[in-house]
Design an enzyme around this catalytic site. Structure first.
Site: not given
Length: 319
Positions: A157, A176, A243, A245, A269, A274, A292, A294-295
């Site tokens: 992503i 990263d 977007c 977690r 998102d 939640e 939530h 995103g997908a």
């Protein structure tokens, strides 16, 4: 063989599985009733998204399970190592939703930069009577082109976010701890392309130099990745998008940074609590919000369904 897609599955995936002789159940079983349902229906494969939790207790209670599948990238709602230790196959779809999540990142960015999240609230209310005043209040919008986007997490992503950002003419920096360099291929409509190598750097450098920060990391085992300390390190007037977690960003610290004017806007998102996010987060005028999703595109759901179906057939050696 029975398959329970407890968080739903796209019709394309269901059709492939049914054509191979599987029975696919898509009713939503509450978490507390899941073990009993799996056992009473002899479920061999459990497919989930982010809502259903597959912890070691459930795995121990369900000896008929052979495959656990996650429709999406992250698998932090599944005790993956434990499941594999018990002999179960655990699969996911790391590439299927990358484009959709990345595009949502930019939806939030464009929304925040041009005040769409606020104007879409206020125009229906006072657009007729206060049109000129609203126009005046939104005249300080900013462009993405030429700005620096900092990407935390250069997985599939994160790399897709970088690809879109490069196409928009943005400078891309990234952090990263597991990826030292990412080669981003930017394709154009006429089959031309360019390759851009991005060297990752320490998080602190990204925080200090990014105009926009976007996170693509799993849930953190040790507290927040972005909290009060990190917000103070960010550029004055920067923005942040999450977007990935809920729990990656300290929402209390975010509200304080927004109210202090240190952070220009945020796009969320995902949320800590939640499916009942904080009212202070939901009502803040400088936060662009989605539940939530995103997908949640037709294309991504189609790819997720097909990918899961293909992996299940491969594991069971069904042609």
């Amino acid at each position: 063989m029975k398959i329970l897609a407890n968080d739903g599955l796209d019709r394309s995936g269901i059709q492939v599985l049914e054509s191979k002789g599987f029975q696919v159940l898509t009713e939503k079983v509450p978490q507390e009733m899941l073990a009993e349902y799996i056992n009473s229906n002899t479920i061999r494969t459990l497919l989930v998204r982010s809502a259903t939790q597959v912890r070691h207790e459930l795995i121990d209670q369900c000896p008929t399970l052979q495959i656990i599948g996650r429709g999406g990238v992250g698998m932090d709602n599944i005790d993956v190592d434990y499941a594999r230790l018990k002999g179960l196959h655990v699969i996911n779809t790391p590439a299927a939703s990358s484009e959709s999540v990345a595009e949502l990142v930019f939806a939030h960015l464009f929304s925040g930069c041009r005040y769409l999240h606020d104007s879409n609230r206020k125009m229906p209310e006072v657009g007729i009577t206060h049109f000129t005043q609203l126009k005046k209040s939104y005249e300080a919008g900013i462009e993405l082109r030429g700005k620096t986007i900092g990407i935390i997490g250069m997985g599939k992503i994160g790399q897709e976010v970088a690809r879109i950002a490069l196409g928009l003419g943005m400078r891309v920096i990234a952090a990263d701890s597991n990826v030292g360099r990412a080669s981003i291929k930017v394709k154009f409509y006429n089959n031309q392309f360019i390759n851009v190598d991005i060297e990752t750097e320490p998080l602190e450098g990204v925080l200090r130099h990014a105009d926009f920060l976007t996170l693509h990391v799993p849930t953190q085992a040790e507290g927040f990745m972005i909290g009060e300390k990190e917000f103070k390190m960010m550029k004055q007037g920067a923005a942040i998008i999450n977007c990935s977690r809920g729990g990656v960003v300290d929402e209390t610290a975010l509200l304080q940074a927004l109210d202090a004017g240190r952070i220009r806007f945020a796009g969320l998102d995902v949320f800590i609590d939640e499916p009942t996010p904080s009212a202070d987060i939901l009502m803040h005028p400088s936060i662009s919000l989605t539940p939530h999703t995103g997908a949640s595109t037709l294309e991504a759901q189609d790819r997720i369904g097909l990918s899961l179906a293909q992996q299940i057939c491969s594991i069971l050696q069904i042609p």
